[in-house]
Design a protein around this motif. Structure first.
Motif, mmCIF file in Angstrom:
data_model
loop_
_atom_site.group_PDB
_atom_site.id
_atom_site.type_symbol
_atom_site.label_atom_id
_atom_site.label_comp_id
_atom_site.label_asym_id
_atom_site.label_seq_id
_atom_site.Cartn_x
_atom_site.Cartn_y
_atom_site.Cartn_z
ATOM 1 N N SER A 353 0.817 -1.209 0.000
ATOM 2 C CA SER A 353 0.000 0.000 0.000
ATOM 3 C C SER A 353 0.851 1.260 0.000
ATOM 4 O O SER A 353 0.634 2.180 -0.804
ATOM 5 N N VAL A 354 1.834 1.329 0.871
ATOM 6 C CA VAL A 354 2.604 2.565 0.992
ATOM 7 C C VAL A 354 3.507 2.779 -0.219
ATOM 8 O O VAL A 354 3.659 3.908 -0.704
ATOM 9 N N PHE A 355 4.101 1.708 -0.755
ATOM 10 C CA PHE A 355 4.956 1.887 -1.925
ATOM 11 C C PHE A 355 4.132 2.310 -3.143
ATOM 12 O O PHE A 355 4.583 3.111 -3.957
ATOM 13 N N ALA A 356 2.910 1.781 -3.249
ATOM 14 C CA ALA A 356 2.035 2.202 -4.342
ATOM 15 C C ALA A 356 1.661 3.673 -4.188
ATOM 16 O O ALA A 356 1.645 4.434 -5.173
ATOM 17 N N ARG A 357 1.361 4.094 -2.963
ATOM 18 C CA ARG A 357 0.988 5.494 -2.727
ATOM 19 C C ARG A 357 2.163 6.425 -3.002
ATOM 20 O O ARG A 357 1.990 7.500 -3.603
ATOM 21 N N VAL A 358 3.356 6.049 -2.572
ATOM 22 C CA VAL A 358 4.525 6.893 -2.810
ATOM 23 C C VAL A 358 4.841 6.942 -4.304
ATOM 24 O O VAL A 358 5.166 8.002 -4.851
ATOM 25 N N ALA A 359 4.730 5.807 -4.974
ATOM 26 C CA ALA A 359 4.992 5.763 -6.418
ATOM 27 C C ALA A 359 4.030 6.672 -7.178
ATOM 28 O O ALA A 359 4.402 7.268 -8.201
ATOM 29 N N ALA A 360 2.802 6.801 -6.674
ATOM 30 C CA ALA A 360 1.831 7.677 -7.330
ATOM 31 C C ALA A 360 2.280 9.134 -7.283
ATOM 32 O O ALA A 360 1.929 9.924 -8.167
ATOM 33 N N GLY A 361 3.069 9.486 -6.269
ATOM 34 C CA GLY A 361 3.590 10.842 -6.173
ATOM 35 C C GLY A 361 4.828 11.069 -6.999
ATOM 36 O O GLY A 361 5.270 12.204 -7.156
ATOM 37 N N VAL A 362 5.394 9.993 -7.522
ATOM 38 C CA VAL A 362 6.590 10.085 -8.359
ATOM 39 C C VAL A 362 6.241 9.891 -9.832
ATOM 40 O O VAL A 362 6.875 10.465 -10.716
ATOM 41 N N TRP A 363 5.210 9.088 -10.098
ATOM 42 C CA TRP A 363 4.830 8.714 -11.467
ATOM 43 C C TRP A 363 3.383 9.152 -11.721
ATOM 44 O O TRP A 363 2.455 8.353 -11.630
ATOM 45 N N PRO A 364 3.164 10.406 -12.035
ATOM 46 C CA PRO A 364 1.803 10.942 -12.172
ATOM 47 C C PRO A 364 0.954 10.242 -13.227
ATOM 48 O O PRO A 364 -0.265 10.145 -13.069
ATOM 49 N N THR A 365 1.571 9.759 -14.301
ATOM 50 C CA THR A 365 0.781 9.144 -15.377
ATOM 51 C C THR A 365 0.098 7.859 -14.933
ATOM 52 O O THR A 365 -0.939 7.484 -15.481
ATOM 53 N N GLY A 366 0.663 7.186 -13.959
ATOM 54 C CA GLY A 366 0.043 5.951 -13.467
ATOM 55 C C GLY A 366 -0.574 6.110 -12.102
ATOM 56 O O GLY A 366 -0.880 5.122 -11.422
ATOM 57 N N ALA A 367 -0.783 7.375 -11.689
ATOM 58 C CA ALA A 367 -1.218 7.653 -10.322
ATOM 59 C C ALA A 367 -2.559 7.021 -9.996
ATOM 60 O O ALA A 367 -2.731 6.457 -8.906
ATOM 61 N N GLU A 368 -3.524 7.084 -10.907
ATOM 62 C CA GLU A 368 -4.860 6.573 -10.593
ATOM 63 C C GLU A 368 -4.829 5.085 -10.269
ATOM 64 O O GLU A 368 -5.426 4.630 -9.288
ATOM 65 N N THR A 369 -4.113 4.329 -11.096
ATOM 66 C CA THR A 369 -3.993 2.886 -10.849
ATOM 67 C C THR A 369 -3.293 2.611 -9.527
ATOM 68 O O THR A 369 -3.701 1.733 -8.751
ATOM 69 N N LEU A 370 -2.245 3.377 -9.252
ATOM 70 C CA LEU A 370 -1.490 3.175 -8.023
ATOM 71 C C LEU A 370 -2.314 3.553 -6.784
ATOM 72 O O LEU A 370 -2.212 2.902 -5.748
ATOM 73 N N GLY A 375 -5.100 1.771 -1.928
ATOM 74 C CA GLY A 375 -6.306 1.684 -1.124
ATOM 75 C C GLY A 375 -6.802 0.268 -0.942
ATOM 76 O O GLY A 375 -7.205 -0.134 0.163
ATOM 77 N N THR A 376 -6.754 -0.512 -2.015
ATOM 78 C CA THR A 376 -7.221 -1.901 -1.946
ATOM 79 C C THR A 376 -6.350 -2.727 -1.003
ATOM 80 O O THR A 376 -6.858 -3.510 -0.184
ATOM 81 N N ALA A 377 -5.031 -2.570 -1.121
ATOM 82 C CA ALA A 377 -4.119 -3.317 -0.250
ATOM 83 C C ALA A 377 -4.351 -2.949 1.218
ATOM 84 O O ALA A 377 -4.362 -3.813 2.097
ATOM 85 N N TRP A 378 -4.563 -1.661 1.465
ATOM 86 C CA TRP A 378 -4.817 -1.203 2.840
ATOM 87 C C TRP A 378 -6.076 -1.845 3.404
ATOM 88 O O TRP A 378 -6.083 -2.374 4.530
ATOM 89 N N VAL A 379 -7.159 -1.797 2.649
ATOM 90 C CA VAL A 379 -8.434 -2.354 3.116
ATOM 91 C C VAL A 379 -8.305 -3.855 3.365
ATOM 92 O O VAL A 379 -8.768 -4.377 4.397
ATOM 93 N N LEU A 380 -7.682 -4.567 2.431
ATOM 94 C CA LEU A 380 -7.504 -6.013 2.598
ATOM 95 C C LEU A 380 -6.674 -6.318 3.839
ATOM 96 O O LEU A 380 -6.953 -7.286 4.560
#
Length: 400
Positions: A353-370, A375-380
């Motif tokens: 979850s956290v690596f996906a969230r941080v990556a979204a702040g580094v890679w804007p083009t893939g932010a929505e997917t990340l 969020g999904t990993a956190w909830v699970l």
């Protein structure tokens, strides 16, 4: 556990959930962490409009930092303080009253759009103030002066929450305000102090039991105290001047010092024991977060400050608390200190979850997917914790 503590728990004939401090707060805290993320995802997608006076991002940040974290801190302290002081635990309806105050706080903030800001703040702060009052009474009565530092960090968390409410009531963007930074600094210091005690201690006990010749550095040596003193100074400066280049440079050294501290605890030797390596991994997010924030301040084009801040908020805080929750639940409910495949899977959701969230702040083009992955990993992870550990937290087992 002392005989008097065990006797006090046995005398309680009400719901098992109120027989020990960790039970209600760990269960409801984990449930809230999962539910709050679901509400946040629905809000982001436009499916749901949150009935909160807070802006959506500020509500999301508050739900974790001043909603989830205080619940786990309460569960930990209400369980640990009787062992620290030798005094009777808070159980039964007194414990239930603290839980009700915490639940009312979550409801007040969630539905704050229809409530006066002062009332929302008072209701939300009541649980933390009541907990601090109880802990002060116990520590002073037990003359356990060594743990006044834990009480001071709880007070800092209360202060951060109060400032957050003031900023939100003024219409400010509280998610970037002083209150959040004060609360986050309190959480990082809690991990640094409490983690600095339990990680090397648990590691040493396990290494001795397993017959290993490796030994971690004893907790709270001179080096540790110097690291903690430096941490207090740097975090205080960051709270006051979050964009200062001096704070950025100081954070880089902050990360080095905490990484050296972690390296002294024989982390690699714990790789075969999930209940231990998760503690080391959780603490590892402290230096990672410091490096992330330092980079965001000094080289903002590399990573956004909000993304870097999530290394602590979405990595260190949830993983360390989840590790403590799992270990305490197993130990105090009469189960073996062993993590099964389900628990390991739950632990791994937090780094994902956290690596996906941080990556979204580094890679804007893939932010929505990340964002969706994070969020999904956190909830699970948190709802998975509820599924696995909920039955233990709800069942009545004779205290050891």
């Amino acid at each position: 556990m002392s005989s008097s503590t065990a006797q006090q728990m046995r005398q309680w004939q009400g719901p098992a959930l109120l027989s020990y401090g960790f039970r209600p707060f760990f269960l409801l805290g984990a449930l809230w962490a999962g539910l709050a993320m679901v509400l946040w995802i629905l809000s982001l997608s436009g499916t749901l409009s949150l009935p909160s006076a807070f802006d959506p991002v500020s509500w999301h940040a508050h739900a974790l930092l001043f909603g989830y974290l205080p619940a786990i801190v309460a569960g930990f302290m209400l369980t640990a303080v009787p062992n620290w002081t030798g005094r009777l635990p808070v159980v039964g309806w007194s414990l239930g009253a603290l839980v009700v105050l915490w639940v009312l706080g979550r409801l007040a903030v969630l539905f704050s759009f229809a409530l006066p800001p002062v009332l929302v703040a008072l209701v939300d702060l009541s649980a933390m103030v009541a907990l601090a009052t109880v802990m002060t009474r116990e520590i002073v009565a037990g003359k356990n002066w060594r743990n006044l530092i834990v009480l001071a960090m709880l007070a800092l968390l209360v202060l951060g929450n109060a400032v957050f409410h003031i900023e939100a009531a003024r219409g400010e963007y509280a998610a970037k305000g002083y209150g959040l930074r004060i609360g986050l600094a309190a959480g990082v210091l809690m991990i640094s102090v409490i983690g600095g005690r339990i990680v090397p201690s648990f590691t040493r006990n396990w290494l001795v039991k397993s017959g290993s010749d490796f030994r971690p550095a004893p907790p709270m040596q001179k080096f540790d105290k110097l690291v903690l003193l430096y941490s207090v100074v740097v975090l205080g400066f960051w709270v006051a001047q979050p964009d200062s280049l001096y704070a950025g440079a100081a954070f880089l050294l902050f990360g080095v010092l905490h990484a050296v501290r972690l390296a002294r605890w024989c982390s690699l030797q714990t790789r075969s024991e999930p209940l231990l390596w998760v503690l080391h991994l959780g603490y590892g997010f402290i230096p990672l977060g410091a490096w992330g924030l330092g980079t965001a301040i000094l080289w903002p084009s590399v990573i956004l400050p909000a993304a870097a801040q999530h290394i602590w908020m979405g990595g260190a805080l949830p993983l360390m608390t989840m590790a403590v929750m799992a270990r305490a639940t197993l130990g105090h409910s009469g189960n073996a200190l062993s993590a099964g495949p389900g628990t390991v899977a739950v632990f791994l959701t937090v780094p994902i979850s956290v690596f996906a969230r941080v990556a979204a702040g580094v890679w804007p083009t893939g932010a929505e997917t990340l964002y969706h992955l994070a969020g999904t990993a956190w909830v699970l992870g948190f709802l998975g914790f509820v599924v696995i550990y909920g039955p233990m937290l709800l069942s009545r087992r004779p205290p050891s």
